[in-house]
Enzyme design. Structure first.
Site: not given
Ligand code: AMP
Length: 292
Positions: A40, A44, A154, A156, A160, A191-194
């Site tokens: 997270l 998130h 998101g 982002k 999806q 921002m991204s987990s990656r």
């Molecule tokens: P994930 O854990 O990558 O599957 O993301 C979970 C949720 O968080 C999804 O609805 C994503 O679109 C959202 N999310 C991921 N990155 C961001 C971000 N930088 N800003 C806002 N929402 C995000």
């Protein structure tokens, strides 16, 4: 009112989460669902805060969904740290974390999967076959386990969001889908987990992703009307930073079909590989600031 530091309850059994949430629904509580794959970050957390503001009860799910990974290396390398995630969520008045093991979601005799139609085969779907089927399948299962009033997603992951809106509408689920804005690092990188997987040189290169989206806005502001020219400039910018492009597209934000002329709001979408890390981002181009 719960105290800020009250611990969210960690639930791993699907039967437990289902009966708990059903009970809360029967006493009239509104339920906000924030589905995530963990690792997270502030992006998130912004979804979680939106849910806390709008709903009585907030459930954050943490599940790295194997069904949505078309690339096994991507799945095995995906960052996971339930302890850190739980700590982060315990700073907020989150009610429940649902973090099931894969066998909870997909028992051995499990067999269905959702076909989301043409939207699942374009853009991300073209480069990640089966990805949106995996996303839709796990979310539909979560919607049944956690009967929610609102699901927070998101923008982002714009495609999806559109796919999930379609799934909810077509399966007549009484859930509101709320798209929340993208949270960015100071230099604009979404921002991204990656992002954790980028080394320091790659992290610098990764700036090109958002910069490419900004280039589109700047060109439109300056009166550029040729879609191809805008796309080419965006591509050039990414390639100069040594990013490998999966796609750069200017599309209708509702249909995600390519636009031919600049006559409406347009969504710019990019998918780029920096080293071995694949990043996606998007930005809605505003026409009202246009000079002509
Ligand atoms: P994930 O854990 O990558 O599957 O993301 C979970 C949720 O968080 C999804 O609805 C994503 O679109 C959202 N999310 C991921 N990155 C961001 C971000 N930088 N800003 C806002 N929402 C995000």
């Amino acid at each position: 009112m719960k105290s800020r530091m009250s611990k969210p309850e960690l639930v791993t059994e699907k039967k437990v989460v289902q009966t708990t949430i059903e009970k809360l629904r029967t006493v009239g509580k509104t339920i906000g669902l924030v589905p995530t794959m963990g690792a997270l970050h502030e992006g998130h957390i912004s979804l979680v805060k939106e849910s806390l503001a709008l709903c009585d009860v907030t459930v954050v799910t943490i599940f790295v969904n194997p069904l949505q990974f078309n690339d096994k290396n991507d799945l095995t390398g995906y960052p996971q740290d339930l302890e850190a995630d739980t700590f982060l969520l315990s700073q907020l008045p989150v009610d429940y974390i649902f973090a099931p093991k894969p066998e909870q979601m997909y028992p051995v005799d499990y067999s269905i999967s959702i076909d989301v139609g043409p939207m699942g085969r374009i853009l991300e779907g073209r480069f990640r076959p089966g990805h949106f089927s995996g996303v839709a399948t796990v979310l539909l299962k979560l919607f049944h386990l956690i009967p929610s009033n609102v699901v927070f997603l998101g923008t982002k992951d714009y495609q999806q969001l559109k796919v999930v809106e379609g799934v909810v509408k077509d399966s007549n689920l009484p859930i509101q889908v709320k798209g929340c804005p993208t949270i960015r690092e100071e230099d604009g990188l979404a921002m991204s987990s990656r992002n954790k997987l980028l080394n320091s040189a790659e992290r610098l290169q990764a700036k090109c992703v958002y910069q490419a989206l900004q280039i589109a806005q700047i060109m439109v502001d300056a009166g550029e009307c040729e879609i191809e020219k805008i796309i080419q400039k965006m591509r050039d910018h990414i390639q100069q930073a040594d990013g490998k492009i999966d796609y750069v597209a200017l599309v209708n934000p509702e249909t995600l079909q390519p636009v031919k002329r600049i006559t409406q709001n347009i969504l710019a979408l990019v998918a780029v590989r920096i080293g071995s890390i694949r990043l996606i981002d998007n930005n809605l181009i505003q026409l009202n600031t246009r000079r002509n």
